[in-house]
Design an enzyme around this catalytic site. Structure first.
Site, PDB file in Angstrom:
ATOM      1  N   THR A 145      76.449  -2.440  -1.388  1.00  0.00           N
ATOM      2  CA  THR A 145      76.824  -3.676  -0.434  1.00  0.00           C
ATOM      3  C   THR A 145      77.171  -3.979   0.832  1.00  0.00           C
ATOM      4  O   THR A 145      78.114  -3.310   0.952  1.00  0.00           O
ATOM      5  CB  THR A 145      77.233  -4.491  -1.601  1.00  0.00           C
ATOM      6  OG1 THR A 145      77.618  -5.655  -1.074  1.00  0.00           O
ATOM      7  CG2 THR A 145      78.769  -3.949  -2.451  1.00  0.00           C
ATOM      8  N   ASP A 146      76.886  -5.206   1.346  1.00  0.00           N
ATOM      9  CA  ASP A 146      77.756  -5.263   2.534  1.00  0.00           C
ATOM     10  C   ASP A 146      79.061  -5.843   2.503  1.00  0.00           C
ATOM     11  O   ASP A 146      79.967  -5.214   3.395  1.00  0.00           O
ATOM     12  CB  ASP A 146      76.848  -6.355   4.116  1.00  0.00           C
ATOM     13  CG  ASP A 146      77.380  -7.632   2.914  1.00  0.00           C
ATOM     14  OD1 ASP A 146      77.645  -7.529   1.778  1.00  0.00           O
ATOM     15  OD2 ASP A 146      76.802  -9.185   3.180  1.00  0.00           O
ATOM     16  N   GLU A 147      79.171  -5.898   1.267  1.00  0.00           N
ATOM     17  CA  GLU A 147      80.840  -6.368   1.104  1.00  0.00           C
ATOM     18  C   GLU A 147      81.379  -5.080   0.892  1.00  0.00           C
ATOM     19  O   GLU A 147      82.983  -5.002   0.947  1.00  0.00           O
ATOM     20  CB  GLU A 147      80.815  -7.084  -0.539  1.00  0.00           C
ATOM     21  CG  GLU A 147      80.242  -8.322  -0.275  1.00  0.00           C
ATOM     22  CD  GLU A 147      79.858  -8.751  -1.787  1.00  0.00           C
ATOM     23  OE1 GLU A 147      81.415  -8.807  -2.032  1.00  0.00           O
ATOM     24  OE2 GLU A 147      79.225  -9.600  -2.207  1.00  0.00           O
ATOM     25  N   TYR A 171      85.683  -5.720  -6.987  1.00  0.00           N
ATOM     26  CA  TYR A 171      84.167  -5.621  -7.232  1.00  0.00           C
ATOM     27  C   TYR A 171      83.681  -4.472  -5.350  1.00  0.00           C
ATOM     28  O   TYR A 171      83.097  -2.737  -5.132  1.00  0.00           O
ATOM     29  CB  TYR A 171      82.769  -6.244  -6.673  1.00  0.00           C
ATOM     30  CG  TYR A 171      82.043  -5.981  -6.293  1.00  0.00           C
ATOM     31  CD1 TYR A 171      81.097  -5.177  -7.520  1.00  0.00           C
ATOM     32  CD2 TYR A 171      81.541  -6.970  -4.765  1.00  0.00           C
ATOM     33  CE1 TYR A 171      79.281  -5.113  -6.885  1.00  0.00           C
ATOM     34  CE2 TYR A 171      79.717  -6.582  -4.805  1.00  0.00           C
ATOM     35  CZ  TYR A 171      78.844  -5.488  -6.127  1.00  0.00           C
ATOM     36  OH  TYR A 171      77.981  -5.740  -5.079  1.00  0.00           O
ATOM     37  N   LYS A 175      82.651  -0.191  -5.090  1.00  0.00           N
ATOM     38  CA  LYS A 175      81.427   0.408  -4.495  1.00  0.00           C
ATOM     39  C   LYS A 175      81.680   0.766  -3.184  1.00  0.00           C
ATOM     40  O   LYS A 175      80.783   2.057  -2.785  1.00  0.00           O
ATOM     41  CB  LYS A 175      80.715  -1.012  -3.840  1.00  0.00           C
ATOM     42  CG  LYS A 175      79.774  -2.096  -5.343  1.00  0.00           C
ATOM     43  CD  LYS A 175      79.213  -1.189  -5.541  1.00  0.00           C
ATOM     44  CE  LYS A 175      77.494  -0.694  -5.231  1.00  0.00           C
ATOM     45  NZ  LYS A 175      76.752  -0.251  -6.094  1.00  0.00           N
TER      46      LYS A 175
END
Ligand code: NAD
Ligand code: TYD
Length: 378
Positions: A145-147, A171, A175
């Site tokens: 993810t870009d998060e 989260y 990741k």
């Protein structure tokens, strides 16, 4: 054989459907999924009788079972979607995120590497290993993810592949950790890995804890639509089918050890996005004269902000575009229209999702925010 972890979840199931329907892949597909609250076999019902489709119920936290399945199926690629994926749940209960996203990914890397070592070098000992494929052909694609990059200021350029990792939620941190593990297995052990970091997805089969399906379903039930804080946070939205096409290209043509960022170049504030969904609903599901509201946007309610809420995500997808001439096919509006129509047309699916565990999540996350009666799940 392609092994797909988390293939019964939102993006994983869309990817499996994409492989079998759009890419006309003639290989066998193995979905490995533990069927958590977010995994649903009915997402795959359209292809469950396809002779190339296989399913194994397995927890990626079970290292022994993973090794046995990989040895048995001998995949030419592992595509890793399985994860705990919801930020709000990671804030309320981070331990599952550490277990599945970090330890689970470690287990999958170990099982894949053990299997990779049995593969033929591409010279002459195919008989000895008993495997059909070679080390050169094998790929491990980690879907992330870009998060992991954290939050952007209003005028900063989008996340490129070189942007520093600054995850803010449990989260995102889990990741980010999994991305580092995948990188290390490539650098240290030469496992042929690829990593993709994608922006926010939307489309069919998305579990209605995430913003877009939650807004659609709450609006359809005439329940309050919850907006965290001032609703001015920005996300970069991508229709799930466009993500799946990018993943297929990365798997097929990506350079081993590289990361590819995937994004829609489609930044919107949450409140703007939600108002668009309401307008589409006014059109596709007109309110009856007897309804207590005259337009769906009257259901919008601003509630307490999410702790550590990232202000803005945006992805610089130039590397992907240059490498594979990929670009999104759907606009936000065309994708949203398809998505809203899909939820309207699939009420049986919606009904099966709104079980007791969903109702207790909604109660746990939102009950303090609403006046009594405003968000009771039907
Ligand atoms: P999802 O929550 O809808 O699906 C996750 C799937 O993984 C489910 O089928 C679930 O049963 C399975 N799973 C969970 N824990 C497992 C375990 N321990 N063992 C085996 N299977 C398990 O998630 P999603 O939105 O489809 O996301 C898929 C992947 O894509 C995730 O890795 C996520 O981080 C990443 N991603 C998601 C988005 C997004 O907008 N949804 C954007 C970028 C990247
Ligand atoms: P979400 O779909 O949970 O994705 P992520 O947090 O991974 O970006 O949320 C998207 C945006 O919508 C995010 O800024 C949080 C916000 N949001 C709300 O305002 N209300 C809600 O009920 C939810 C679930 C999210």
């Amino acid at each position: 054989m392609i092994l797909i972890t988390g293939g019964a979840g939102f993006i994983g199931s869309n990817f499996v459907l994409h492989l079998l329907n759009n890419e006309a892949v003639s290989e066998k597909i193995l979905v490995l999924d533990n069927l958590t609250y977010a995994g649903n076999m009915s997402n795959l019902s359209a292809i469950s009788s396809n002779a190339n489709f296989n399913f194994e119920k397995c927890d990626i936290n079970n290292a022994l079972a993973l090794k046995e399945i990989i040895r048995r199926y001998k995949p030419r690629a592992v595509i890793h979607f399985a994860a705990e994926s919801h930020v709000d749940r990671s804030i309320k209960g981070p331990s599952k995120f550490i277990e599945t996203n970090i330890t689970g990914t470690f287990n999958l890397l170990e099982a894949s590497y053990e299997y990779f070592l049995t593969l033929d070098n591409g010279t002459n000992n195919t008989k000895k290993s008993g495997a059909q494929i070679t080390k050169k052909q094998f790929r491990f694609l980690h879907v992330s993810t870009d998060e992991v990059y954290g939050s952007l200021e209003p005028n900063e350029p989008g996340f490129s592949e070189n942007h520093p990792y600054k995850p803010n939620s449990p989260y995102a941190a889990s990741k980010a950790s999994s991305d580092f593990l995948v990188r290390a297995w490539n650098k240290t052990y030469n496992l042929p890995t690829l990593i993709s970091n994608c922006s926010n997805n939307f489309g069919p089969y998305q579990f209605p804890e995430k913003l877009i399906p939650l807004v659609i379903l709450n609006a359809m039930d005439h329940h309050a639509i919850p907006i965290y804080g001032d609703g001015k946070q920005i996300r970069d939205w991508l229709y799930v089918e466009d993500h799946c096409r990018a993943l297929f290209l990365i798997l097929d043509k990506g350079v081993i050890g590289e990361t590819y960022n995937i994004g829609g170049n489609c930044e919107f504030q949450n409140i703007e996005l939600v108002k668009k969904i309401c307008l589409i609903l006014n059109d596709l599901l007109p309110l009856k004269d007897s309804a207590k509201i005259t337009q769906y946007h009257e259901l919008i309610q601003f509630i307490d902000d999410r702790p550590g809420h990232d202000k803005r995500y945006a992805v610089d997808n130039q590397k992907l575009k240059n490498a594979f001439s990929w670009k999104p096919r759907e606009t936000l509006f065309s994708g949203l229209k398809k998505t809203v129509q899909w939820y309207i047309d699939n009420l049986d699916w919606v009904k099966s999702i709104k079980n007791n565990s969903y109702k207790s999540w909604m109660k746990e996350n939102y009950s303090k925010s609403f006046k009594k009666g405003e968000n009771e799940s039907s």
